[in-house]
Design a protein around this motif. Structure first.
Motif, PDB file in Angstrom:
ATOM      1  N   THR A  30       0.834  -1.198   0.000  1.00 44.67           N
ATOM      2  CA  THR A  30       0.000   0.000   0.000  1.00 44.67           C
ATOM      3  C   THR A  30       0.871   1.251   0.000  1.00 44.67           C
ATOM      4  OG1 THR A  30      -1.632  -1.205   1.331  1.00 44.67           O
ATOM      5  CG2 THR A  30      -1.863   1.179   1.255  1.00 44.67           C
ATOM      6  N   ASP A  31       0.408   2.303  -0.656  1.00 47.24           N
ATOM      7  CA  ASP A  31       1.100   3.590  -0.599  1.00 47.24           C
ATOM      8  C   ASP A  31       0.978   4.207   0.789  1.00 47.24           C
ATOM      9  OD1 ASP A  31       2.511   4.582  -2.844  1.00 47.24           O
ATOM     10  OD2 ASP A  31       0.634   4.810  -3.957  1.00 47.24           O
ATOM     11  N   VAL A  32       2.069   4.813   1.259  1.00 49.86           N
ATOM     12  CA  VAL A  32       2.031   5.660   2.454  1.00 49.86           C
ATOM     13  C   VAL A  32       2.105   7.092   1.942  1.00 49.86           C
ATOM     14  CG1 VAL A  32       3.168   6.288   4.617  1.00 49.86           C
ATOM     15  CG2 VAL A  32       3.166   3.895   3.851  1.00 49.86           C
ATOM     16  N   ILE A  33       1.005   7.812   2.041  1.00 52.08           N
ATOM     17  CA  ILE A  33       0.929   9.118   1.378  1.00 52.08           C
ATOM     18  C   ILE A  33       1.561  10.243   2.195  1.00 52.08           C
ATOM     19  CG2 ILE A  33      -1.072   8.480   0.009  1.00 52.08           C
ATOM     20  CD1 ILE A  33      -2.840   9.966   1.994  1.00 52.08           C
ATOM     21  N   GLY A  34       1.899   9.963   3.443  1.00 52.56           N
ATOM     22  CA  GLY A  34       2.550  10.972   4.266  1.00 52.56           C
ATOM     23  C   GLY A  34       2.996  10.368   5.577  1.00 52.56           C
ATOM     24  N   LEU A  35       3.959  11.017   6.235  1.00 46.79           N
ATOM     25  CA  LEU A  35       4.531  10.477   7.468  1.00 46.79           C
ATOM     26  C   LEU A  35       4.012  11.169   8.721  1.00 46.79           C
ATOM     27  CD1 LEU A  35       8.237   9.925   6.291  1.00 46.79           C
ATOM     28  CD2 LEU A  35       6.356   8.263   6.408  1.00 46.79           C
ATOM     29  N   ASP A  36       3.026  12.048   8.577  1.00 42.88           N
ATOM     30  CA  ASP A  36       2.390  12.629   9.753  1.00 42.88           C
ATOM     31  C   ASP A  36       1.496  11.581  10.419  1.00 42.88           C
ATOM     32  OD1 ASP A  36       3.593  15.030   9.165  1.00 42.88           O
ATOM     33  OD2 ASP A  36       1.877  15.791   8.019  1.00 42.88           O
ATOM     34  N   ASP A  37       1.308  11.721  11.709  1.00 45.90           N
ATOM     35  CA  ASP A  37       0.536  10.724  12.459  1.00 45.90           C
ATOM     36  C   ASP A  37      -0.861  10.529  11.868  1.00 45.90           C
ATOM     37  OD1 ASP A  37       2.682  10.403  14.105  1.00 45.90           O
ATOM     38  OD2 ASP A  37       1.809  11.429  15.845  1.00 45.90           O
ATOM     39  N   GLU A  38      -1.501  11.631  11.436  1.00 51.44           N
ATOM     40  CA  GLU A  38      -2.867  11.534  10.925  1.00 51.44           C
ATOM     41  C   GLU A  38      -2.926  10.696   9.657  1.00 51.44           C
ATOM     42  OE1 GLU A  38      -1.260  14.290  11.627  1.00 51.44           O
ATOM     43  OE2 GLU A  38      -2.298  15.134  13.370  1.00 51.44           O
ATOM     44  N   LEU A  39      -1.932  10.857   8.791  1.00 54.46           N
ATOM     45  CA  LEU A  39      -1.910  10.098   7.539  1.00 54.46           C
ATOM     46  C   LEU A  39      -1.500   8.651   7.781  1.00 54.46           C
ATOM     47  CD1 LEU A  39      -0.294  12.783   5.202  1.00 54.46           C
ATOM     48  CD2 LEU A  39      -2.693  12.089   5.296  1.00 54.46           C
ATOM     49  N   LEU A  40      -0.582   8.440   8.706  1.00 54.58           N
ATOM     50  CA  LEU A  40      -0.183   7.075   9.039  1.00 54.58           C
ATOM     51  C   LEU A  40      -1.357   6.291   9.621  1.00 54.58           C
ATOM     52  CD1 LEU A  40       3.299   7.772  10.688  1.00 54.58           C
ATOM     53  CD2 LEU A  40       2.890   6.826   8.405  1.00 54.58           C
ATOM     54  N   ALA A  41      -2.220   6.981  10.344  1.00 54.73           N
ATOM     55  CA  ALA A  41      -3.374   6.324  10.964  1.00 54.73           C
ATOM     56  C   ALA A  41      -4.379   5.846   9.923  1.00 54.73           C
ATOM     57  CB  ALA A  41      -4.046   7.272  11.953  1.00 54.73           C
ATOM     58  N   CYS A  42      -4.261   6.344   8.692  1.00 56.09           N
ATOM     59  CA  CYS A  42      -5.193   5.952   7.630  1.00 56.09           C
ATOM     60  C   CYS A  42      -4.823   4.619   6.984  1.00 56.09           C
ATOM     61  CB  CYS A  42      -5.237   7.035   6.549  1.00 56.09           C
ATOM     62  SG  CYS A  42      -5.900   8.616   7.112  1.00 56.09           S
ATOM     63  N   THR A 220      10.050   7.492  -1.528  1.00 54.50           N
ATOM     64  CA  THR A 220       8.750   6.818  -1.584  1.00 54.50           C
ATOM     65  C   THR A 220       8.640   5.895  -0.382  1.00 54.50           C
ATOM     66  OG1 THR A 220       8.745   6.839  -4.008  1.00 54.50           O
ATOM     67  CG2 THR A 220       7.252   5.298  -2.923  1.00 54.50           C
ATOM     68  N   VAL A 221       7.472   5.918   0.258  1.00 57.48           N
ATOM     69  CA  VAL A 221       7.231   5.036   1.406  1.00 57.48           C
ATOM     70  C   VAL A 221       6.020   4.165   1.086  1.00 57.48           C
ATOM     71  CG1 VAL A 221       6.895   4.876   3.895  1.00 57.48           C
ATOM     72  CG2 VAL A 221       8.090   6.861   2.920  1.00 57.48           C
ATOM     73  N   LEU A 222       6.189   2.864   1.306  1.00 51.08           N
ATOM     74  CA  LEU A 222       5.127   1.878   1.094  1.00 51.08           C
ATOM     75  C   LEU A 222       4.951   1.077   2.381  1.00 51.08           C
ATOM     76  CD1 LEU A 222       6.529   0.600  -2.316  1.00 51.08           C
ATOM     77  CD2 LEU A 222       4.553   2.106  -2.059  1.00 51.08           C
ATOM     78  N   ALA A 223       3.869   0.324   2.458  1.00 46.35           N
ATOM     79  CA  ALA A 223       3.631  -0.519   3.629  1.00 46.35           C
ATOM     80  C   ALA A 223       3.065  -1.859   3.191  1.00 46.35           C
ATOM     81  CB  ALA A 223       2.651   0.164   4.584  1.00 46.35           C
ATOM     82  N   MET A 224       3.437  -2.913   3.921  1.00 47.23           N
ATOM     83  CA  MET A 224       2.800  -4.206   3.727  1.00 47.23           C
ATOM     84  C   MET A 224       1.716  -4.314   4.792  1.00 47.23           C
ATOM     85  SD  MET A 224       4.390  -8.028   3.212  1.00 47.23           S
ATOM     86  CE  MET A 224       5.171  -7.492   1.690  1.00 47.23           C
ATOM     87  N   THR A 225       0.473  -4.397   4.322  1.00 45.91           N
ATOM     88  CA  THR A 225      -0.683  -4.296   5.216  1.00 45.91           C
ATOM     89  C   THR A 225      -1.718  -5.378   4.881  1.00 45.91           C
ATOM     90  OG1 THR A 225      -2.054  -2.883   3.803  1.00 45.91           O
ATOM     91  CG2 THR A 225      -0.376  -1.790   5.142  1.00 45.91           C
ATOM     92  N   ALA A 226      -2.720  -5.428   5.710  1.00 51.01           N
ATOM     93  CA  ALA A 226      -3.888  -6.246   5.375  1.00 51.01           C
ATOM     94  C   ALA A 226      -4.501  -5.694   4.108  1.00 51.01           C
ATOM     95  CB  ALA A 226      -4.896  -6.209   6.518  1.00 51.01           C
ATOM     96  N   ALA A 227      -4.945  -6.579   3.211  1.00 49.66           N
ATOM     97  CA  ALA A 227      -5.568  -6.141   1.963  1.00 49.66           C
ATOM     98  C   ALA A 227      -6.938  -5.550   2.255  1.00 49.66           C
ATOM     99  CB  ALA A 227      -5.690  -7.314   1.002  1.00 49.66           C
ATOM    100  N   GLN A 228      -7.288  -4.533   1.494  1.00 53.60           N
ATOM    101  CA  GLN A 228      -8.604  -3.917   1.633  1.00 53.60           C
ATOM    102  C   GLN A 228      -9.582  -4.605   0.686  1.00 53.60           C
ATOM    103  OE1 GLN A 228      -7.091   0.236   0.964  1.00 53.60           O
ATOM    104  NE2 GLN A 228      -8.330   0.661   2.775  1.00 53.60           N
ATOM    105  N   ASP A 229     -10.822  -4.716   1.129  1.00 51.55           N
ATOM    106  CA  ASP A 229     -11.850  -5.341   0.292  1.00 51.55           C
ATOM    107  C   ASP A 229     -12.177  -4.449  -0.903  1.00 51.55           C
ATOM    108  OD1 ASP A 229     -11.956  -7.462   2.016  1.00 51.55           O
ATOM    109  OD2 ASP A 229     -13.534  -6.530   3.247  1.00 51.55           O
TER     110      ASP A 229
END
Length: 229
Positions: A30-42, A220-229
């Motif tokens: 998944t894309d990480v669109i920003g490194l602020d706490d609010e965006l990371l929480a998304c 660029t920052v990405l994350a390995m996360t649970a897949a979204q439906d």
């Protein structure tokens, strides 16, 4: 030393790649669109790894050399869990694949349903980091899978003779934040973390990389996360 076509930092392509390697469809990049706490929480939860793409600059190489010397001389001693899966990168442009391997191998709850990655991890379980890097270079099936997916980005990766960007991974292993960079001789511990703070802690280290290159914007920052439906 062999050379692969570089992977593009495209979440859709990288997700397709991990599924082709055998990772369960329950997981995605998944894309990480920003490194602020609010965006990371998304970000979709859980987040199992943060994958960071950055330019190989003089500042990075200087920091890498100094860090290596501190660890080698014991000025910065580090102990790691026995089952921390770490591998060196000996194949040119394989950093994207190495980062994905590090992300999956160090999260036991990411299910691998079969395929080339499961076989590679089983064979590499008792190998040294150097032996794992050599094994990847010799693995014809892994090479073919990488080359196939590398052609699916939005740009023609084969046009780039010299790649100046590099993928690394951050994971939480036994409540310690580890930086796994196949170009380094050792895994790098960045101190304590937890499931609750891992994403913010990894983002903090990414910001430190950026601060060492204040005139550079190609991160660029990405994350390995649970897949979204």
């Amino acid at each position: 030393m062999s050379t692969w076509t570089p992977l593009e930092s495209n979440p859709e392509v990288l997700t397709k790649y991990i599924h082709k390697l055998g990772v369960s469809p329950a997981w995605a990049v998944t894309d990480v669109i920003g490194l602020d706490d609010e965006l990371l929480a998304c970000l979709p939860n859980p987040v199992k790894a943060i994958i960071f793409l950055f330019p190989i600059s003089d500042a990075y190489e200087k920091h890498r050399a100094e860090e290596h010397e501190r660890i080698k001389t014991g000025a910065e001693p580090q102990k790691h869990p026995e089952d921390l899966f770490y591998m060196r990168q000996f194949t040119h442009n394989a950093c994207g694949t190495v980062a994905l391997i590090h992300s999956v191998a160090n999260n036991k709850d990411i299910e691998i349903v079969g395929g080339v990655l499961k076989t590679f991890l089983e064979k590499g379980a008792k190998m040294s980091p150097e032996e794992r890097g050599e094994a990847l270079e010799k693995d014809k099936e892994f090479t073919e899978d990488h080359q196939t997916l590398a052609q699916e980005g939005q740009t023609n990766a084969a046009d780039f003779e010299t790649v100046i960007h590099h993928f690394i991974t951050f994971v939480n292993k036994e409540n310690t934040l580890y930086e796994l960079d196949g170009r380094k001789s050792y895994p790098i511990s960045h101190g304590k973390t937890s499931d609750e703070t891992f994403v913010r802690d990894a983002a903090k280290v990414c910001k430190e990389f950026m601060a060492r290159d204040p005139d550079e914007v190609r991160f660029t920052v990405l994350a390995m996360t649970a897949a979204q439906d």
